[in-house]
Design a protein around this motif. Structure first.
Motif, PDB file in Angstrom:
ATOM      1  N   VAL A 185       0.891  -1.048   0.026  1.00 17.29           N
ATOM      2  CA  VAL A 185      -0.038   0.025  -0.092  1.00 17.29           C
ATOM      3  C   VAL A 185       0.746   1.213  -0.139  1.00 17.29           C
ATOM      4  O   VAL A 185       1.867   1.451   0.676  1.00 17.29           O
ATOM      5  N   VAL A 186       0.669   2.095  -0.895  1.00 15.29           N
ATOM      6  CA  VAL A 186       1.575   3.284  -1.029  1.00 15.29           C
ATOM      7  C   VAL A 186       0.483   4.484  -0.983  1.00 15.29           C
ATOM      8  O   VAL A 186      -0.339   4.534  -1.801  1.00 15.29           O
ATOM      9  N   THR A 187       0.882   5.510  -0.031  1.00 15.81           N
ATOM     10  CA  THR A 187       0.305   6.534  -0.050  1.00 15.81           C
ATOM     11  C   THR A 187       1.193   7.779  -0.374  1.00 15.81           C
ATOM     12  O   THR A 187       2.294   7.562  -0.702  1.00 15.81           O
ATOM     13  N   ALA A 188       0.780   9.049   0.092  1.00 15.53           N
ATOM     14  CA  ALA A 188       1.761  10.209  -0.322  1.00 15.53           C
ATOM     15  C   ALA A 188       3.005  10.371   0.418  1.00 15.53           C
ATOM     16  O   ALA A 188       4.060  10.662   0.013  1.00 15.53           O
ATOM     17  N   GLY A 189       2.785   9.649   1.900  1.00 14.58           N
ATOM     18  CA  GLY A 189       3.976   9.587   2.592  1.00 14.58           C
ATOM     19  C   GLY A 189       4.426   8.395   3.222  1.00 14.58           C
ATOM     20  O   GLY A 189       5.424   8.132   3.893  1.00 14.58           O
ATOM     21  N   LEU A 190       3.649   7.067   2.948  1.00 15.96           N
ATOM     22  CA  LEU A 190       3.864   5.918   3.762  1.00 15.96           C
ATOM     23  C   LEU A 190       3.912   4.692   2.759  1.00 15.96           C
ATOM     24  O   LEU A 190       2.950   4.734   1.951  1.00 15.96           O
ATOM     25  N   LEU A 191       4.745   3.985   2.927  1.00 16.42           N
ATOM     26  CA  LEU A 191       4.779   2.492   2.335  1.00 16.42           C
ATOM     27  C   LEU A 191       4.425   1.326   3.414  1.00 16.42           C
ATOM     28  O   LEU A 191       5.242   1.238   4.018  1.00 16.42           O
ATOM     29  N   VAL A 192       3.589   0.638   3.078  1.00  7.69           N
ATOM     30  CA  VAL A 192       3.295  -0.382   3.875  1.00  7.69           C
ATOM     31  C   VAL A 192       3.123  -1.864   3.033  1.00  7.69           C
ATOM     32  O   VAL A 192       2.768  -1.712   2.082  1.00  7.69           O
ATOM     33  N   VAL A 193       3.921  -2.848   3.689  1.00  2.87           N
ATOM     34  CA  VAL A 193       3.778  -4.121   2.843  1.00  2.87           C
ATOM     35  C   VAL A 193       3.567  -5.078   3.812  1.00  2.87           C
ATOM     36  O   VAL A 193       3.546  -5.052   5.141  1.00  2.87           O
ATOM     37  N   GLY A 194       2.945  -6.374   3.287  1.00  6.06           N
ATOM     38  CA  GLY A 194       2.278  -7.218   4.097  1.00  6.06           C
ATOM     39  C   GLY A 194       2.590  -8.734   3.417  1.00  6.06           C
ATOM     40  O   GLY A 194       2.554  -8.515   2.223  1.00  6.06           O
ATOM     41  N   TRP A 195       2.970  -9.762   4.197  1.00 10.50           N
ATOM     42  CA  TRP A 195       3.082 -10.846   3.478  1.00 10.50           C
ATOM     43  C   TRP A 195       3.125 -12.173   4.294  1.00 10.50           C
ATOM     44  O   TRP A 195       3.133 -12.303   5.385  1.00 10.50           O
ATOM     45  N   VAL A 196       2.791 -13.366   3.435  1.00 15.31           N
ATOM     46  CA  VAL A 196       2.844 -14.576   4.177  1.00 15.31           C
ATOM     47  C   VAL A 196       3.606 -15.596   2.864  1.00 15.31           C
ATOM     48  O   VAL A 196       3.146 -15.720   2.241  1.00 15.31           O
ATOM     49  N   GLY A 197       4.658 -16.423   3.539  1.00 19.38           N
ATOM     50  CA  GLY A 197       5.374 -17.084   2.210  1.00 19.38           C
ATOM     51  C   GLY A 197       6.460 -16.363   1.913  1.00 19.38           C
ATOM     52  O   GLY A 197       7.122 -15.529   2.478  1.00 19.38           O
ATOM     53  N   ASP A 198       6.932 -16.659   0.643  1.00 17.56           N
ATOM     54  CA  ASP A 198       7.919 -16.325   0.300  1.00 17.56           C
ATOM     55  C   ASP A 198       8.051 -15.351  -1.067  1.00 17.56           C
ATOM     56  O   ASP A 198       9.158 -15.280  -1.699  1.00 17.56           O
ATOM     57  N   SER A 199       6.862 -14.983  -1.218  1.00 14.40           N
ATOM     58  CA  SER A 199       6.955 -13.773  -2.042  1.00 14.40           C
ATOM     59  C   SER A 199       7.337 -12.484  -1.678  1.00 14.40           C
ATOM     60  O   SER A 199       7.340 -12.507  -0.443  1.00 14.40           O
ATOM     61  N   ARG A 200       7.864 -11.525  -2.428  1.00  9.78           N
ATOM     62  CA  ARG A 200       8.680 -10.614  -1.797  1.00  9.78           C
ATOM     63  C   ARG A 200       8.125  -9.097  -2.431  1.00  9.78           C
ATOM     64  O   ARG A 200       7.704  -8.978  -3.504  1.00  9.78           O
ATOM     65  N   ALA A 201       8.707  -8.220  -1.532  1.00  9.21           N
ATOM     66  CA  ALA A 201       8.706  -6.864  -2.161  1.00  9.21           C
ATOM     67  C   ALA A 201      10.196  -5.985  -1.789  1.00  9.21           C
ATOM     68  O   ALA A 201      10.742  -6.293  -0.886  1.00  9.21           O
ATOM     69  N   TYR A 202      10.450  -5.311  -2.947  1.00  9.01           N
ATOM     70  CA  TYR A 202      11.545  -4.550  -2.823  1.00  9.01           C
ATOM     71  C   TYR A 202      11.598  -3.115  -3.140  1.00  9.01           C
ATOM     72  O   TYR A 202      10.555  -2.680  -3.558  1.00  9.01           O
ATOM     73  N   TRP A 203      12.288  -2.440  -2.545  1.00 12.07           N
ATOM     74  CA  TRP A 203      12.381  -0.791  -2.738  1.00 12.07           C
ATOM     75  C   TRP A 203      13.557  -0.302  -3.402  1.00 12.07           C
ATOM     76  O   TRP A 203      14.653  -0.715  -3.171  1.00 12.07           O
ATOM     77  N   ILE A 204      13.065   0.030  -4.684  1.00 14.34           N
ATOM     78  CA  ILE A 204      14.078   0.700  -5.692  1.00 14.34           C
ATOM     79  C   ILE A 204      14.085   2.300  -5.624  1.00 14.34           C
ATOM     80  O   ILE A 204      13.022   2.610  -6.311  1.00 14.34           O
TER      81      ILE A 204
END
Length: 337
Positions: A185-204
């Motif tokens: 979830v991306v807002t104007a000033g906040l980035l939230v990630v959530g997960w279960v398992g081995d799928s991933r999120a990266y910040w570039i």
């Protein structure tokens, strides 16, 4: 059928007998039946194969693309699997103050489970709908993500309940539909990630001189070994057990523990949300940075296509799914292919 029918009968000149007409190969045998893309004559059975020539038919989910304002996602079956068991859902909405928010959810069906493709589809759609419902009502994004993962879990559990009585009797709670999940979830000033398992999120970050980061920690055998100090990362991930997951959504999962994390990046960038079909070919944050096009924040759909191509060029051993979410969130309609 009579074989001695007179010519006058064939022209409609009377008689009480009816001939069995040969089917026209250009016409489907049933009004709504699918026709084989190879022979253009045979009916396609429920398993996706032509009853005439046996040719496997392309499935709708073999390759999927979607762009929703500034968010984009691409999923591909890959080069080795017979079907795509990944799924994604993306969307945009606004917070109560009118500021934009972007959402992306990616799920990877567990191949050893039954109906993994249905599990990933149900989970991604349910989580996405939950987020898009909760965020405009003022639910904090991190709480909304937690609730979305729980809702996705319930949707996957419900699939097990749909199994026939005979199947449940012979294998109760065994091999139930299952998948992993990761969302952003991306807002104007906040980035939230959530997960279960081995799928991933990266910040570039857009400024590639700034450090990139992996935002999630796998629920996997290798990650557990590293966390416990029993193995180094290189040794753990080289083991044949490395990718055995220890957390998933499904009726036969252990106690569900959704992971969530919130970040406040100090510069523009893009969030890469993906299955292991991609990160197996760009595992570290630096490797992912090299694979992500420099203009990904402005052209997310193009960048998602490039990343899927990167995985396919690397061998395409698994289904490949990636969603890109620019940070900070921008209004609906921004971004282009």
């Amino acid at each position: 059928m009579r074989l001695d029918r007179r010519a006058s009968d064939e022209r409609g000149g009377g008689g009480d007998d009816y001939t069995l007409q040969a089917p026209d190969p250009r016409v489907a045998p049933e009004p709504h039946a699918a026709v084989c893309v190879a022979c253009r004559a045979g009916r396609v059975d429920d398993d996706g194969y032509c009853e005439n020539c046996g040719h496997a038919q392309p499935r709708e989910r073999d390759h999927m693309e979607q762009e929703c304002g500034p968010v984009a996602a691409v999923s591909d079956r890959g080069l080795r699997h017979h079907r795509n068991e990944d799924a994604f859902a993306v969307g945009t909405t606004t917070l109560p103050d009118g500021s934009p928010v972007s959402v992306a959810v990616v799920c990877d069906g567990v191949s050893s489970a039954t109906r993994p493709d249905e599990a990933s589809l149900a989970a991604s759609r349910t989580a996405n709908a939950s987020l898009l419902d909760a965020l405009p009502r003022g639910t904090h994004p991190q709480q909304a993500m937690h609730e979305a993962i729980l809702a996705a879990s319930e949707a996957v559990n419900a699939l097990a309940g749909e199994q026939g009585a005979e199947a449940r009797e012979h294998a109760p709670q065994q091999n139930a539909p299952a998948c992993t999940i990761v969302g952003a979830v991306v807002t104007a000033g906040l980035l939230v990630v959530g997960w279960v398992g081995d799928s991933r999120a990266y910040w570039i970050p857009v400024d590639r001189s700034a450090p990139a980061a992996r935002l999630t920690e796998d629920d996997s055998w290798a990650a557990q070994m590293v966390a416990a100090g029993l193995m180094g990362e290189a040794e753990a991930y080289a083991d044949h057990r490395a990718h055995a997951i220890t957390g998933w959504l499904g009726a036969d999962a252990y106690e569900l523990e959704p992971h969530t994390a919130a970040f406040k990046p100090d510069r523009p960038g893009v969030v890469v949300v993906c299955t292991d079909g991609l990160w197996n070919y760009a595992e570290s944050a630096d490797e992912m940075t090299e694979a992500v096009p420099a203009d990904a924040a402005e052209r997310p759909l193009h960048a998602a296509r490039v990343l899927v191509g990167h995985a396919l060029d690397g061998g395409g051993h698994d289904n490949v799914t990636v969603a890109l979410v620019p940070f900070p969130a921008v209004p609906q309609g921004a971004g282009s292919a």
